[in-house]
Structure formats: structure tokens, C-alpha cells
Design an enzyme around this catalytic site. Structure first.
Site, short mmCIF file in Angstrom:
data_model
loop_
_atom_site.label_atom_id
_atom_site.label_comp_id
_atom_site.label_asym_id
_atom_site.label_seq_id
_atom_site.Cartn_x
_atom_site.Cartn_y
_atom_site.Cartn_z
N ARG A 31 0.87 -1.16 0.00
CA ARG A 31 0.00 0.00 0.00
C ARG A 31 0.91 1.22 0.00
NH1 ARG A 31 -4.04 2.07 4.86
NH2 ARG A 31 -5.10 3.68 3.63
N HIS A 32 0.47 2.32 -0.63
CA HIS A 32 1.25 3.56 -0.60
C HIS A 32 1.47 4.00 0.85
CE1 HIS A 32 -2.34 5.48 0.75
NE2 HIS A 32 -3.00 4.75 -0.15
N ARG A 35 -0.27 9.65 3.28
CA ARG A 35 -0.82 10.63 2.34
C ARG A 35 -1.68 11.63 3.09
NH1 ARG A 35 -5.65 8.90 3.18
NH2 ARG A 35 -6.41 6.80 2.70
N ARG A 104 0.38 9.28 -5.28
CA ARG A 104 0.84 8.70 -4.01
C ARG A 104 1.47 7.32 -4.18
NH1 ARG A 104 -4.68 8.85 -3.86
NH2 ARG A 104 -5.93 7.00 -3.41
N ASP A 297 -5.15 0.01 -0.24
CA ASP A 297 -5.71 -0.97 0.69
C ASP A 297 -6.75 -1.85 0.00
OD1 ASP A 297 -7.37 1.23 0.49
OD2 ASP A 297 -7.77 1.41 2.64
#
Ligand SMILES: *[C@@H]1O[C@H](CO)[C@@H](O)[C@H](O)[C@H]1NC(C)=O
Ligand SMILES: *[C@@H]1O[C@H](CO)[C@@H](O)[C@H](O)[C@H]1NC(C)=O
Ligand SMILES: *[C@@H]1O[C@H](CO)[C@@H](O)[C@H](O)[C@H]1NC(C)=O
Ligand SMILES: *[C@@H]1O[C@H](CO)[C@@H](O)[C@H](O)[C@H]1NC(C)=O
Length: 396
Positions: A31-32, A35, A104, A297
Site C-alpha cells: 500500500r502507498h 498521504r 501517491r 488498501d
């Protein structure tokens, strides 16, 4: 496979000495990292002003870059220790970074790659000039009425089972919803007594509208403030002071993902990503050592549902798919060239994120062993690779 081979494989599996295993390949689904909140359109649900952020909604923050860089450094140390890479730059065909088209995710992949392979000019692949990439887009593509009925019924069952009364009561108090525009103009005056509506639209993600979606956006916004290091009085207007409150509120974001993506049928909406995973892991490619996908996610949750991971919990986190967290599929071999799978969730704890902790083998991120329902792991956490191959092949 004949019985003798099966038995001997089983034998090898039971008695394999973990020390002798060699890491052959790693596939990371990430996942990034940190953010800004996804939406800045929440003002109608509370009279209180939201904090201002350094960048646009849904962008990786500078702290997100830093945190992901720490992850990259940790992975570099781990992968060198296991002998997968050396101090030299990796050859071009040994690594593959693939990101969704969002700022992101691209910036997360860059931050990771630049610190895992410093000064090595590793390319980040993503669909140029595109607003969506099907691989990272868990949307409804099966337009049959049957699929719609099955998927919405499965969502509805999860909605019926929700038990978020305490969380919504807490949130109603925090946002003082009775004094908000949404109450005064639209008579939407609490989250606790409202029902969610399923939004099922081909070409879009399975979605909901109601307390769960509004609550999710709010809690996400508070959590990003917490992670960013904001003072307690600047997070949710100083009204979240205990970890018990956080635990309760975070159930909302967890259930939001659970209702939308945690279905066996999710294999249909993530088929493009599944195909990418199958192509990567089922095709013989001896050069490739590390593949990393950077998405969301929703990607992690739908993939875990499709592959039927067992229930898990992540110590030090209230999120079930934490920001920056990674599902790390590892292919190991023994001296006789039998292959094994080990899967771990590697993530930063809420303290590591808030404190911006540097990571290393000495101060590692959190690691939790994961298990597929259909591939039992041994005491050391490995299952036969062939079992994983069967799982991948048997997903339609
Ligand atoms: C980095 O890689 C890109 C693409 O492979 C190449 O065009 C560029 O010249 C490289 N830059 C350096 C500094 O090596
Ligand atoms: C991408 O978009 C930019 C700006 O819209 C344009 O100048 C460029 O030619 C496009 N590139 C490709 C490969 O389509
Ligand atoms: C759509 O979903 C239904 C129900 O799961 C399934 O039987 C059918 O094969 C799917 N269609 C396609 C084109 O994947
Ligand atoms: C996913 O759904 C299953 C079955 O409903 C449930 O047992 C499991 O706890 C869920 N997992 C998550 C992460 O919510």
C-alpha cells in the site's frame, strides 16, 4: 505426482532445516505510504474546521516519502543479508517496480526504490498518461445479473453483521453532527441510526453510501493527522485522547474495506492484478529477484480475499491494512531445490509512523506471518511452493 514423491516431499517439508533455506525471489504487494486525507469535502458533517494540509487531497506527504525510504533501507539490508542482492546496483532484469497511476503510489515506489537501491536509477513502471490502470482498479467488470446478486448479497450480509454502534456514537460526539450543515439542511443528524446503501455500478468499485463511508473518511482524516505527528489538540479537535477511542474508531475503516472488498467473489474484480501475479510467479524467470506492486488498501484486501488468507491481526496497529504496509511473498529453496512459500505482512506500527522511526535489521518494522487457508504452514512458517501454485492456478 505419485505417492512416493508426495511422501518424500512431505518428509522433506517436515524436517527441513530452516537454516539451509535460501531466498530465491520476493514479490511485494504494497500500500502507498502516508498521504493527505482522500477528501477535503467533509465540512458539511461538522461545524469545526479541518486542518490544512501541505498538498492536495490524496497525495503522498513529505513524511510519507521519508517513511517509505526507511522501508526501502530496511528491505535493502534484509535482502542483502539473505544474499538476494549485493552492494552493487541490481541488474535491470532483476527488479521490477510497478505502481498505480496515482501520485501517491508512484512517489511511494520511487521513495522505496531510491533508498533500497541508492543511486542505481531503478525504473518505476506505471501506465503513462492514464487516469486508471486496470491492474490496480478493483472495479466491477462482470456485468451479469447473477454476479450482481451474489456480490451485493455478500456485501449486505456484512452490513447486517456490523456492530459499530459504539464507534458511531463516539464519532457523532466528536464531530458534533447536530450542529452541522448535513443535519440542519438535510436532516442527517447522526451516524448511529442510519443505514448504509450499497452502490453497485459496473466499471466502478463496489461502494457504499451512509455512516460507514462518511465515518471512514472522517476517521481516515484523523488518522492521517495522527500519523503526520500533529499535536493531540489538533487531531479531531482534541477529542481523541485514548487508545481505546482509536481502536473503536478504526473499526470503521476496517469494516469499510471488509464490506466492500473482503469477499471470495473479489477474485472477479481483481482479476487483472491476479493475472499479473500469476504471470510473475508462475512463469519461470530466473533473473527476476524482486517485484513490487504499489497500490491501495482495496488491492491488498481484495487480493487477500481472493487468495483466501486466514484471519490475521497486526500488533501495534489498529488498521487492518496499514499505510505503507506490505504483503511479502517469499520463494525459498532448500539444498535439494524444493521450493517453499513464506508470506509475511511487513508494516510500520502506529508509533513508528507517528515518530518517523528509522528502520534497520536492529530496529525492524513489524512482521506478522500470514497463512493461506489452503496451504498449511509448518512451524517455521513455510508451506510447499507447489501448494501456492495450485491456489493460483485454481482461481478462475
Ligand atoms: C536512468 O535510466 C533511464 C531509463 O533506463 C535512462 O534513460 C537514463 O539515462 C538513466 N540515467 C542515468 C543517470 O543513468
Ligand atoms: C502525455 O500527455 C502530455 C500532456 O497532455 C502530452 O504532451 C504527451 O504527448 C503525452 N504522451 C503520450 C505518450 O501520449
Ligand atoms: C460472472 O460472474 C458469474 C457468477 O460468479 C460467473 O458464473 C460468470 O462466469 C462470470 N462471468 C465472467 C465473464 O467472468
Ligand atoms: C474477511 O471475511 C471473513 C469472512 O466473512 C472474516 O472471517 C474475516 O475476519 C474478514 N477479514 C477481515 C480482514 O476483515
Amino acid at each position: 505426482m505419485n505417492a512416493a514423491v508426495t511422501t518424500s516431499l512431505f518428509f522433506v517439508f517436515l524436517f527441513l532445516k530452516v537454516d539451509c533455506l535460501k531466498l530465491e525471489e520476493v514479490f511485494v504487494l504494497s500500500r502507498h505510504n502516508l498521504r493527505t486525507p482522500l477528501t477535503d469535502k467533509l465540512q458539511h458533517v461538522t461545524p469545526y474546521p479541518f486542518p490544512k494540509w501541505e498538498t492536495k487531497a490524496g497525495y503522498l506527504t513529505s513524511k510519507g516519502v521519508l517513511l517509505e525510504g526507511y522501508m526501502g533501507e530496511y528491505f535493502n539490508e534484509w535482502l542483502r543479508k539473505e544474499g538476494l542482492f549485493t552492494n552493487e546496483c541490481p541488474s535491470e532484469d532483476s527488479v521490477f517496480f510497478y505502481s498505480n497511476v496515482k501520485q501517491r503510489t508512484i512517489e511511494t515506489a520511487k521513495a522505496f526504490a531510491e533508498s533500497a537501491f541508492e543511486n542505481c536509477n531503478v525504473s518505476i513502471h506505471f501506465k503513462k498518461n492514464a487516469t486508471v490502470d486496470p491492474v490496480f482498479n478493483p472495479v466491477i467488470t462482470n456485468t451479469s445479473e447473477v454476479f450482481k446478486e451474489l456480490y451485493t448479497a455478500s456485501m449486505q450480509r456484512k452490513l447486517n453483521d456490523l456492530n459499530l454502534k459504539d464507534a458511531y456514537t463516539e464519532l457523532d460526539k466528536i464531530i458534533d453532527i447536530k450542529k452541522s450543515d448535513i443535519c440542519q439542511k438535510h436532516s442527517f443528524c447522526d451516524l448511529v441510526n442510519r443505514k448504509d446503501e450499497i452502490l453497485y455500478r459496473p466499471g466502478k468499485e463496489p461502494d457504499i453510501f451512509g455512516p460507514l463511508s462518511i465515518g471512514n473518511s472522517l476517521v481516515d482524516s484523523f488518522l492521517m493527522s495522527y500519523y503526520s505527528g500533529a499535536k493531540t489538540e489538533d487531531i479531531a479537535w482534541g477529542k481523541i485522547t485514548t487508545s481505546e477511542q482509536w481502536r473503536k474508531l478504526l473499526q470503521i475503516t476496517w469494516e469499510n474495506q471488509n464490506v466492500r472488498f473482503n469477499h471470495t467473489l473479489a477474485s472477479d474484480i481483481v482479476k487483472h492484478m491476479l493475472n499479473f501475479i500469476k504471470n510473475s510467479l508462475l512463469t519461470e524467470n530466473t533473473a527476476r529477484k524482486l517485484t513490487m506492486l504499489v497500490g491501495h488498501d482495496s488491492n491488498l484486501n481484495s487480493i487477500m480475499a481472493a487468495l483466501k488468507f486466514k484471519k490475521y491481526s497486526l500488533p501495534g496497529q489498529y488498521e487492518i491494512t496499514p499505510i505503507g504496509g506490505k504483503i511479502v511473498f517469499q520463494k525459498w529453496s532448500d539444498d535439494d531445490k524444493y521450493y517453499f512459500l513464506k508470506v509475511e505482512y511487513v508494516y510500520q506500527s502506529r508509533d513508528q509512523i507517528r515518530d518517523g522511526s528509522k528502520l534497520s535489521m536492529k530496529d525492524p518494522p513489524q512482521t506478522v506471518l500470514m497463512e493461506l487457508t489452503d496451504c498449511k504452514v509448518n512451524e517455521a512458517g513455510y508451506c510447499p511452493w507447489s501448494c501456492f501454485v495450485d491456489v493460483l492456478k485454481n482461481i478462475n
